[in-house]
Every structure is written in structure tokens, then in C-alpha cells.
Write a protein that holds these residues in place. Structure first.
Motif, PDB file in Angstrom:
ATOM      1  N   LEU A   1       0.980  -1.046   0.054  1.00  0.00           N
ATOM      2  CA  LEU A   1      -0.059   0.048   0.017  1.00  0.00           C
ATOM      3  C   LEU A   1       0.888   1.150  -0.198  1.00  0.00           C
ATOM      4  N   ALA A   2       1.994   1.384   0.630  1.00  0.00           N
ATOM      5  CA  ALA A   2       2.687   2.396   0.931  1.00  0.00           C
ATOM      6  C   ALA A   2       3.529   2.616  -0.446  1.00  0.00           C
ATOM      7  N   LEU A   3       3.905   1.264  -1.011  1.00  0.00           N
ATOM      8  CA  LEU A   3       4.707   1.295  -2.481  1.00  0.00           C
ATOM      9  C   LEU A   3       3.725   2.234  -3.477  1.00  0.00           C
ATOM     10  N   VAL A   4       2.470   1.540  -3.433  1.00  0.00           N
ATOM     11  CA  VAL A   4       1.507   2.257  -4.378  1.00  0.00           C
ATOM     12  C   VAL A   4       1.302   3.826  -4.201  1.00  0.00           C
ATOM     13  N   GLY A   5       1.463   4.211  -3.363  1.00  0.00           N
ATOM     14  CA  GLY A   5       1.320   5.640  -2.717  1.00  0.00           C
ATOM     15  C   GLY A   5       2.508   6.345  -3.090  1.00  0.00           C
ATOM     16  N   VAL A   6       3.760   5.575  -2.996  1.00  0.00           N
ATOM     17  CA  VAL A   6       5.013   6.098  -3.710  1.00  0.00           C
ATOM     18  C   VAL A   6       4.946   6.619  -5.174  1.00  0.00           C
ATOM     19  N   ILE A   7       4.522   5.251  -5.649  1.00  0.00           N
ATOM     20  CA  ILE A   7       4.428   5.152  -7.360  1.00  0.00           C
ATOM     21  C   ILE A   7       3.334   6.201  -7.813  1.00  0.00           C
TER      22      ILE A   7
ATOM     23  N   GLY B   1       4.980   9.767  -7.299  1.00  0.00           N
ATOM     24  CA  GLY B   1       6.039   9.815  -8.293  1.00  0.00           C
ATOM     25  C   GLY B   1       5.718   9.931  -9.582  1.00  0.00           C
ATOM     26  N   ASN B   2       4.730   9.319 -10.325  1.00  0.00           N
ATOM     27  CA  ASN B   2       4.068   9.477 -11.412  1.00  0.00           C
ATOM     28  C   ASN B   2       3.562  10.931 -11.514  1.00  0.00           C
ATOM     29  N   TRP B   3       2.755  11.312 -10.612  1.00  0.00           N
ATOM     30  CA  TRP B   3       1.959  12.803 -10.689  1.00  0.00           C
ATOM     31  C   TRP B   3       3.027  14.035 -10.587  1.00  0.00           C
TER      32      TRP B   3
ATOM     33  N   LEU C   1      -1.071   9.778 -14.269  1.00  0.00           N
ATOM     34  CA  LEU C   1      -1.096   8.648 -13.424  1.00  0.00           C
ATOM     35  C   LEU C   1      -1.011   7.426 -14.152  1.00  0.00           C
ATOM     36  N   PRO C   2      -0.608   6.317 -13.903  1.00  0.00           N
ATOM     37  CA  PRO C   2      -0.461   4.811 -14.458  1.00  0.00           C
ATOM     38  C   PRO C   2      -1.711   4.399 -14.389  1.00  0.00           C
TER      39      PRO C   2
ATOM     40  N   GLU D   1       7.119   2.043 -16.481  1.00  0.00           N
ATOM     41  CA  GLU D   1       6.995   2.328 -17.846  1.00  0.00           C
ATOM     42  C   GLU D   1       6.514   3.755 -18.207  1.00  0.00           C
ATOM     43  N   SER D   2       5.471   4.083 -17.145  1.00  0.00           N
ATOM     44  CA  SER D   2       4.965   5.622 -17.757  1.00  0.00           C
ATOM     45  C   SER D   2       5.771   6.465 -17.168  1.00  0.00           C
ATOM     46  N   LEU D   3       6.817   6.285 -16.172  1.00  0.00           N
ATOM     47  CA  LEU D   3       7.621   7.410 -15.807  1.00  0.00           C
ATOM     48  C   LEU D   3       8.548   7.864 -16.773  1.00  0.00           C
ATOM     49  N   HIS D   4       8.207   8.729 -17.608  1.00  0.00           N
ATOM     50  CA  HIS D   4       9.186   9.221 -18.826  1.00  0.00           C
ATOM     51  C   HIS D   4      10.409  10.129 -18.545  1.00  0.00           C
ATOM     52  N   SER D   5      10.146  10.599 -17.295  1.00  0.00           N
ATOM     53  CA  SER D   5      11.042  11.583 -16.747  1.00  0.00           C
ATOM     54  C   SER D   5      12.386  10.935 -16.174  1.00  0.00           C
ATOM     55  N   LEU D   6      12.362   9.742 -15.906  1.00  0.00           N
ATOM     56  CA  LEU D   6      13.527   8.753 -15.421  1.00  0.00           C
ATOM     57  C   LEU D   6      13.934   8.434 -16.679  1.00  0.00           C
TER      58      LEU D   6
END
Length: 562
Positions: free
Chosen positions: A384-390, A393-395, A401-402, A452-457
């Protein structure tokens, strides 16, 4: 105890009736766990592209003895993983893979094979401790392990090292348990060959780590047994000779080629440097591995923690003693070394899995113990914490959002919640199998879609694409301000690194097609330098992204001088 759900029960019952079926199921589970994102994940700075680039340079130069990153000697690890990666890329070229030498997934194939082997070898090792159905569950839990899943997708040493470690310890377990009459079957007469063969491969992969793990365990067991006679079936004479035959040719070749500098750097600087101080900003305090254990060994970590009282009470029994000798001495060494990286303790996780299963089958996990349900709830709270971080990060990085990942992540959280529910009603085995399912869903959601959706990285892949679209042949490239190894791997071994804007201008003033990556911090002095030199390079594009190493947003302008 409430039985498993009918579907899981049928599958596991069918697979457990033969070792071949069990291995086939584990093979499929491992691929389902490790393949999402395997070929689409960008080269992960900094270690992965360093390994891949060194392997690529072996293919470019034809020198398979020395290890180099550009012009710099890379004398930190033995040559084994570089040979495996070079072989994988050569096979890809032979099969017609386009631009095989810059396809990072080809370099990851040895890690994938190593991770799958670690899963299958965990099943084999656990057969010395538990019944085939539980050994099957143990192999599945290793496939579900977050840390092994990460290493399966990174082109470096640790997945292969984990396979070597579990092979040696599985062979050592059979020797010990046969001596103590705790083994229900006679070990194969080739058991010693498994032990020494895996040791030899481990030496070529990462030096003394595998011998350290089994060596510390041997010391504990010999002290407990007050003798070394139980080691006789391992045939130390032929075994050490086998190791020399495998590893000595390259060690002699690298010593002759480097004049002994390889050993001075790998042992004197890399290994002893990690012991004396935290290298490359990887310092961590003692106890860090215990702190991150609930994330790296997720989803089974919470249940493994509940098995600790059982292991302590029965610590003198041969099976438990062996597993504690496998885990505790090496864990203490890793905690004591200032340099901390999560993958260091990965070779110990199969033993933790075995302890968990022994506690399960012997009633050693008490769901009524104070805090047991709260501990089990970590199976839900950690992802749950990992999903929150993801999502954050995406936003934050891409203002998006992914969406494709959200259904899988939601379903994963539902299954993780059902793990806690199964534990509360006493279905412990069912809870662990649900852990496996939750991990498969997490891997598919995170690696398949969210990352995959994190284009900034993806700065390096995007910069490399600009080189391909620059419209000139055989371009020479320079970078100022952004110096990640992934950029070297993707753009070419001769990528030039500029210290300032003047060096970039001087580079562009030379003949031929030339491309420059100029990070915003160097923009003003670069503009001054090209004005003074009378240059008018064309601005091809400007890319924005985020560099995890350093945690900075970057703006990089791409200039071309046809």
C-alpha cells in the motif's frame, strides 16, 4: 486448519506428485514474476550500465580478459558475469536481434537465468528439510520475493550469485543432515560436484562471497559437532582442484595483463574499502538489513518474522541449527560492513524460507500470539505504501497517473488483504500461496505499466534517440553535466565527457558530425564559448527529466553541428 482454495489446492497437488511437474510450475511462476518490464525497463544507473558497457567493450575489442569502462580499468569483480553477458549478446547478434549491443535486455539474460535457477535450486535445497508440497511452496515464495525480482531484471552479478549460494548450501545441507541422521534419503554421489561446481562459478562471479557463506556455516557446525569428519563426503581434494581448473586460467591471465593491479584494486580498494568505509555513498548503520527486510523479502517477511520464536526454541535440532548457521554468521558480517546494499543478504533468503516452512509444518507460527495479526498486516501495508509512492512519483514527475497499472495494483491490494484474512482464520498455507499471487500482480503492475509510464526517468534513452534522429552518419557525441553510465552504454563507448562549456565548444569546432548534450547549469558558459569561437550549432531539442542519482530535475539541450 481451513483448506486451500480448490484451484490452488488442485494445482499444487498435481505439481507435487513429481519433481518434474514441480519444477515446471516453478519455472512458469518465475517467468511470470520476472518477465514484466524485463525488456522495457531502461538501463538502471549506475551499476547495471557499467556492467553492460564493460561487456559490450569486450565484444568491441575482442579482449575477454581485461575489464574496462571506456578507458578506465574496471577491476572490482571477476570476469564471470561479463563473459555470460557477452555470450548472451553474441547469441542475440547471431539470431538477428537489431542493434543487439545496445539492447539492455540481452545483458539481463544471465540475471534472469540466475534468478530462475535460484528458484529451482531453492526447491531442490528445501527437499532436504520439508516435503515436496512445502518445498514447492518455498520455491514459489522465492519467485515472489521482491529482492530476487529486482535482481532478475538488472544486468549484474547478484541473481547468479544467489543461485550459486543456494546450490552450495543445498549440497552442504544434505551432507550435514545425512551425518546427523536427519535426512530421509541418501545424498547423490554427485553432491560434492554440485557443491564445488557452484563454488567455482561463484568465485568467477563475485570472488569470495559464496565461500564466505558456506565457510562461516561450516565453522558453526564443526564447533557444534566438535569435529570435521562430517565434511568428508564433500571431497575437498578433488573439489579444490576443480575450482583451480575453473578459475585459475583467468586469474593468471589478468595478473599477467595488469601486472597484479587487478588484485590490488579488487581486494585492496573495492573489497577492503567496503569493509572499512561505506563506498559510493552506500554507507548504512548496523541493523539496516533488518529494517528493510520487510520490504526486500515481501510478501513472506511478516510470516518469517513470526517464525523466530520457533527457531530459537528448537535451535539445537540439526535442521534448525544448519539454517541458523547459514543465516546468522553471514548476516552479522553484512551488518558489520559499513557499505550497505540490499542485495548483499539475498543468498541468505532461501534459508529464511526454509525456517518459515519448518515453523509452518511444526505449528511454530502462532496466530494468537500478541501482535501476530498486526505483523501479518504488513503484507498489505508494505505494498500500500509502495502504491502511494508510485502514484506520487508519477504525478509529481510527469503530471500523469499510470492508469493501466491501477487495476492490477488494486487487485494486488485486495489479494494482500485476503492474505491477512486467511491468516486470521488459520489457513497459513493458503495465506502464503496468496502471497505469491499478490507478488505476481504487484510485479505486473509496477514493472509492466507503472515504471514504464515514468518518462522523466528515461533521460538516457531519450537522449540516445536524439542521436539517431540527428540526420547525420557516424556522429561524435559529448555531454556536459549529465554523465550517467547509461548514456555511455546507449550512445557509444567513445562518448566524451566535458568538464565545462568551453570544452563542448572546442569539441563542436572539430570536423565531422558532432552532437552535444548541455545541461542547464553549463548553458551560459557554453553560449559564451560558441560565440567566441564563431560557432552556430543547431538546437535540435531540449529534454526535461529527473535524475534519481542526485535527486535533481534536469534540463538538457541537444545541439548538432552537421
Amino acid at each position: 486448519m481451513v483448506s486451500l482454495t480448490p484451484a490452488i489446492e488442485r494445482i499444487t497437488s498435481f505439481a507435487s506428485t513429481s519433481h518434474l511437474r514441480a519444477c515446471a510450475l516453478l519455472f512458469l511462476l518465475a517467468l511470470a514474476a520476472f518477465l514484466p518490464g524485463f525488456s522495457t525497463l531502461q538501463p538502471l544507473d549506475r551499476d547495471e550500465p557499467r556492467f553492460a558497457q564493460a561487456s559490450k567493450q569486450m565484444l568491441e575489442s575482442g579482449d575477454f580478459v581485461d575489464i574496462r569502462f571506456q578507458a578506465e580499468a574496471r577491476h572490482k569483480k571477476p570476469v564471470g558475469i561479463y563473459w555470460l553477458q557477452s555470450a548472451a549478446v553474441s547469441a542475440g547478434e547471431a539470431l538477428g536481434v537489431p542493434q543487439a549491443r545496445t539492447q539492455i535486455w540481452l545483458y539481463r539474460l544471465p540475471s534472469l537465468v540466475g534468478a530462475v535457477a535460484a528458484v529451482l535450486l531453492t526447491y531442490w535445497a528445501l527437499l532436504a528439510f520439508v516435503s515436496p508440497p512445502l518445498a514447492l511452496l518455498g520455491g514459489a515464495l522465492m519467485a515472489a520475493c521482491v529482492l530476487l525480482g529486482v535482481e532478475a531484471r538488472i544486468a549484474k552479478t547478484d541473481a547468479v550469485l544467489a543461485a550459486c549460494a543456494v546450490a552450495t548450501m543445498g549440497a552442504l545441507a544434505r551432507t550435514w543432515l545425512d551425518w546427523t541422521r536427519s535426512l530421509a534419503f541418501v545424498p547423490s554421489r554427485w553432491n560434492w560436484l554440485v557443491f564445488w561446481g557452484a563454488t567455482a562459478i561463484g568465485l568467477l562471479i563475485k570472488g569470495p562471497i559464496v565461500p564466505m557463506v558456506w565457510g562461516l556455516a561450516m565453522i558453526v557446525l564443526c564447533v557444534s559437532e566438535r569435529g570435521v569428519r562430517w565434511l568428508k563426503p564433500l571431497r575437498f581434494g578433488p573439489g579444490l582442484l576443480l575450482c583451480l581448473i575453473v578459475v585459475l586460467p583467468w586469474f593468471v591471465a589478468i595478473m599477467m595483463k595488469t601486472g597484479g593491479s587487478f588484485f590490488a584494486e579488487s581486494v585492496g580498494q573495492d573489497m577492503l574499502g567496503k569493509v572499512s568505509e561505506g563506498q559510493e555513498k552506500h554507507w548504512g548503520p548496523p541493523g539496516l538489513y533488518l529494517l528493510v527486510f520487510f520490504g526486500t523479502y515481501w510478501p513472506a517477511a511478516a510470516f518469517a518474522a513470526m517464525a523466530i520464536p520457533f527457531a530459537w526454541v528448537r535451535r539445537r535440532e540439526p535442521q534448525i541449527l544448519f539454517l541458523l548457521a547459514w543465516i546468522i554468521p553471514s548476516w552479522i558480517v553484512f551488518e558489520a560492513v559499513p557499505t550497505k546494499l540490499p542485495h548483499y543478504v539475498l543468498p541468505l533468503y532461501p534459508a529464511i524460507t526454509a525456517l518459515l516452512l519448518l515453523a509452518l509444518v511444526n505449528g511454530g507460527i502462532d496466530r494468537f500470539r500478541r501482535g501476530a495479526v498486526a505483523t501479518a498486516a504488513l503484507v498489505f501495508l508494505v505494498p500500500l505504501a509502495l502504491v502511494g509512492v508510485i502514484l506520487y512519483g508519477n504525478w509529481t514527475l510527469d503530471q500523469a497517473l499510470p492508469y493501466l497499472a491501477l487495476p492490477l495494483l488494486a487487485l494486488m491490494l485486495l489479494v494482500a488483504w485476503r492474505v491477512v484474512a486467511a491468516f486470521r482464520r488459520g489457513d497459513l498455507e493458503g495465506a502464503l500461496w496468496r502471497c505469491v499471487l499478490a507478488s505476481l500482480l504487484l510485479g505486473a503492475g509496477v514493472y509492466g505499466f507503472a515504471v514504464e509510464s515514468l518518462h522523466s526517468l528515461k533521460l538516457s534513452p531519450r537522449l540516445a534517440e536524439t542521436v539517431a534522429t540527428a540526420g547525420c552518419t557516424d556522429p561524435k557525441v559529448i555531454t556536459a553535466g549529465y554523465r550517467e553510465p547509461s548514456l555511455v552504454f546507449l550512445t557509444g563507448t567513445d562518448l566524451a565527457m566535458a568538464a565545462d562549456g568551453a570544452a563542448v565548444a572546442s569539441f563542436l569546432n572539430q570536423p565531422g558530425c558532432r552532437i552535444a548534450f548541455v545541461e542547464k547549469r553549463f548553458a551560459a558558459e557554453f553560449q559564451t564559448a560558441i560565440s567566441q569561437a564563431g560557432l552556430t550549432p543547431r538546437l535540435l531539442t531540449t529534454l526535461n527529466g529527473f535524475n534519481l542519482n542526485g535527486g535533481r530535475r534536469l534540463e538538457i539541450a541537444v545541439f548538432v553541428r552537421p
